[in-house]
Design a protein around this motif. Sequence first.
Motif, PDB file in Angstrom:
ATOM      1  N   GLU A  21       0.835  -1.213   0.000  1.00  0.00           N
ATOM      2  CA  GLU A  21       0.000   0.000   0.000  1.00  0.00           C
ATOM      3  C   GLU A  21       0.866   1.258   0.000  1.00  0.00           C
ATOM      4  O   GLU A  21       0.498   2.263  -0.607  1.00  0.00           O
ATOM      5  N   ILE A  22       2.012   1.208   0.676  1.00  0.00           N
ATOM      6  CA  ILE A  22       2.946   2.344   0.608  1.00  0.00           C
ATOM      7  C   ILE A  22       3.410   2.525  -0.833  1.00  0.00           C
ATOM      8  O   ILE A  22       3.456   3.640  -1.359  1.00  0.00           O
ATOM      9  N   ALA A  23       3.740   1.415  -1.477  1.00  0.00           N
ATOM     10  CA  ALA A  23       4.207   1.471  -2.868  1.00  0.00           C
ATOM     11  C   ALA A  23       3.146   2.053  -3.794  1.00  0.00           C
ATOM     12  O   ALA A  23       3.474   2.693  -4.807  1.00  0.00           O
ATOM     13  N   ASP A  24       1.879   1.822  -3.441  1.00  0.00           N
ATOM     14  CA  ASP A  24       0.794   2.348  -4.265  1.00  0.00           C
ATOM     15  C   ASP A  24       0.844   3.871  -4.315  1.00  0.00           C
ATOM     16  O   ASP A  24       0.414   4.491  -5.301  1.00  0.00           O
ATOM     17  N   MET A  25       1.369   4.486  -3.264  1.00  0.00           N
ATOM     18  CA  MET A  25       1.509   5.941  -3.232  1.00  0.00           C
ATOM     19  C   MET A  25       2.574   6.411  -4.239  1.00  0.00           C
ATOM     20  O   MET A  25       2.605   7.576  -4.622  1.00  0.00           O
ATOM     21  N   GLN A  26       3.438   5.498  -4.650  1.00  0.00           N
ATOM     22  CA  GLN A  26       4.470   5.787  -5.647  1.00  0.00           C
ATOM     23  C   GLN A  26       4.064   5.310  -7.036  1.00  0.00           C
ATOM     24  O   GLN A  26       4.846   5.435  -7.983  1.00  0.00           O
ATOM     25  N   GLY A  79      12.660   8.113  -1.892  1.00  0.00           N
ATOM     26  CA  GLY A  79      12.168   9.427  -2.288  1.00  0.00           C
ATOM     27  C   GLY A  79      10.717   9.685  -1.954  1.00  0.00           C
ATOM     28  O   GLY A  79      10.242  10.821  -2.072  1.00  0.00           O
ATOM     29  N   LEU A  80      10.012   8.664  -1.496  1.00  0.00           N
ATOM     30  CA  LEU A  80       8.596   8.850  -1.150  1.00  0.00           C
ATOM     31  C   LEU A  80       8.470   9.677   0.122  1.00  0.00           C
ATOM     32  O   LEU A  80       9.213   9.480   1.083  1.00  0.00           O
ATOM     33  N   ASP A  81       7.543  10.601   0.126  1.00  0.00           N
ATOM     34  CA  ASP A  81       7.290  11.406   1.314  1.00  0.00           C
ATOM     35  C   ASP A  81       6.805  10.513   2.447  1.00  0.00           C
ATOM     36  O   ASP A  81       5.910   9.681   2.262  1.00  0.00           O
ATOM     37  N   ALA A  82       7.385  10.678   3.622  1.00  0.00           N
ATOM     38  CA  ALA A  82       7.057   9.820   4.758  1.00  0.00           C
ATOM     39  C   ALA A  82       5.608   9.951   5.205  1.00  0.00           C
ATOM     40  O   ALA A  82       5.090   9.072   5.900  1.00  0.00           O
ATOM     41  N   SER A  83       4.925  11.013   4.807  1.00  0.00           N
ATOM     42  CA  SER A  83       3.512  11.174   5.161  1.00  0.00           C
ATOM     43  C   SER A  83       2.654  10.061   4.559  1.00  0.00           C
ATOM     44  O   SER A  83       1.532   9.811   5.013  1.00  0.00           O
ATOM     45  N   ALA A  84       3.196   9.368   3.554  1.00  0.00           N
ATOM     46  CA  ALA A  84       2.456   8.256   2.948  1.00  0.00           C
ATOM     47  C   ALA A  84       2.193   7.149   3.957  1.00  0.00           C
ATOM     48  O   ALA A  84       1.175   6.447   3.859  1.00  0.00           O
ATOM     49  N   LEU A  85       3.080   6.980   4.937  1.00  0.00           N
ATOM     50  CA  LEU A  85       2.886   5.945   5.948  1.00  0.00           C
ATOM     51  C   LEU A  85       1.625   6.212   6.763  1.00  0.00           C
ATOM     52  O   LEU A  85       0.834   5.297   7.019  1.00  0.00           O
ATOM     53  N   GLN A  86       1.427   7.466   7.162  1.00  0.00           N
ATOM     54  CA  GLN A  86       0.235   7.808   7.933  1.00  0.00           C
ATOM     55  C   GLN A  86      -1.028   7.651   7.094  1.00  0.00           C
ATOM     56  O   GLN A  86      -2.072   7.226   7.594  1.00  0.00           O
ATOM     57  N   ARG A  87      -0.922   7.977   5.811  1.00  0.00           N
ATOM     58  CA  ARG A  87      -2.079   7.813   4.931  1.00  0.00           C
ATOM     59  C   ARG A  87      -2.484   6.346   4.833  1.00  0.00           C
ATOM     60  O   ARG A  87      -3.674   6.010   4.857  1.00  0.00           O
ATOM     61  N   VAL A  88      -1.502   5.466   4.711  1.00  0.00           N
ATOM     62  CA  VAL A  88      -1.801   4.034   4.664  1.00  0.00           C
ATOM     63  C   VAL A  88      -2.479   3.597   5.949  1.00  0.00           C
ATOM     64  O   VAL A  88      -3.482   2.870   5.924  1.00  0.00           O
ATOM     65  N   TYR A  89      -1.954   4.060   7.079  1.00  0.00           N
ATOM     66  CA  TYR A  89      -2.554   3.685   8.367  1.00  0.00           C
ATOM     67  C   TYR A  89      -3.981   4.210   8.478  1.00  0.00           C
ATOM     68  O   TYR A  89      -4.896   3.481   8.894  1.00  0.00           O
ATOM     69  N   ASP A  90      -4.196   5.456   8.117  1.00  0.00           N
ATOM     70  CA  ASP A  90      -5.514   6.079   8.276  1.00  0.00           C
ATOM     71  C   ASP A  90      -6.542   5.564   7.275  1.00  0.00           C
ATOM     72  O   ASP A  90      -7.711   5.356   7.621  1.00  0.00           O
ATOM     73  N   VAL A 117      14.919  10.439   6.098  1.00  0.00           N
ATOM     74  CA  VAL A 117      15.799  11.603   6.170  1.00  0.00           C
ATOM     75  C   VAL A 117      15.098  12.773   5.480  1.00  0.00           C
ATOM     76  O   VAL A 117      14.646  12.648   4.342  1.00  0.00           O
ATOM     77  N   ASP A 118      15.010  13.892   6.225  1.00  0.00           N
ATOM     78  CA  ASP A 118      14.357  15.095   5.681  1.00  0.00           C
ATOM     79  C   ASP A 118      12.944  14.796   5.173  1.00  0.00           C
ATOM     80  O   ASP A 118      12.516  15.317   4.129  1.00  0.00           O
ATOM     81  N   GLY A 119      12.238  13.948   5.930  1.00  0.00           N
ATOM     82  CA  GLY A 119      10.842  13.668   5.600  1.00  0.00           C
ATOM     83  C   GLY A 119      10.636  12.744   4.421  1.00  0.00           C
ATOM     84  O   GLY A 119       9.505  12.580   3.947  1.00  0.00           O
ATOM     85  N   LYS A 120      11.728  12.116   3.937  1.00  0.00           N
ATOM     86  CA  LYS A 120      11.624  11.230   2.776  1.00  0.00           C
ATOM     87  C   LYS A 120      12.178   9.838   3.127  1.00  0.00           C
ATOM     88  O   LYS A 120      13.140   9.717   3.899  1.00  0.00           O
TER      89      LYS A 120
END
Length: 279
Positions: free
Chosen positions: A92-97, A130-141, A195-198
Amino acid sequence: MDLILQGLTAQRGVIEQIAHLARARVVVAIGEHAYRCEGISYNDEVKAQIDVATWAAHLDYAFIDRGRSLTNFKLLVMDMDSTLITIECIDEIADMQGLKPQVAEITEAAMRGEIEFRESLMRRVALLKGLDASALQRVYDERLQLSPGAEKMLAAIKAAGMKTLLVSGGFTFFTDRMQRRLDLDYTHSNQLEIVDGKLTGHVIGDIVDAEEKKRTVERVCKELDIMPSQAIVMGDGANDLKMMGIAGLSVAFRAKPVVRAQADVALNFVGLDGVLNLL
């Protein structure tokens, strides 16, 4: 030994037919769609017949030594992705990419045991660079859901005084949240480097593979001063087999064929709470 039959629905007539294959003397209802067949005949031929008949009827079965109960166990060990929860988080994280098909293909091969887990994880995580780390929270939510029966099972486990361990080849971002949400006693998983949100495409520290899962179960059992034979271990993929192999009861939950073939019990249709009807 008793034969336990259960399903999301279970017609008494079908239950009686399957019980007859095992020459059961008594069939007792133990739940709305769960039955215990007593006084059975057990051999490889009977097991093969039961296997075919239950699969066709969308029922789960288990041959269980009479008298086994939750009180025989002190620890419940769960895999996370596709066991405690319905998704594979990394897919699901990969789906964000826009990379879900590529990552999911590697995930499936690893769970079937066709690719060594450590290699598969490194390949999949590298694709997330390179994926923004905010994608992790989106997957969870937005996407993470508990598997059917999870909360009922955990309530009964805790009421029986058992401890809980969530050990995963997935990521601490999710296991930490599951621990808080479900009040789990122990967790162990992989940490994504950010690193740096990525996402950097790397994992920090040692990878939690099949051998590390087994070591984690042994480590927690030692801490609790119990034997691995006092643990129930639930999983779905090939990387769960080593920890399942040392358990007192191994449960394949909606698992890959290689796992179903080696587990003590397979739950293919009912929820996680189906383990309660076995004990």
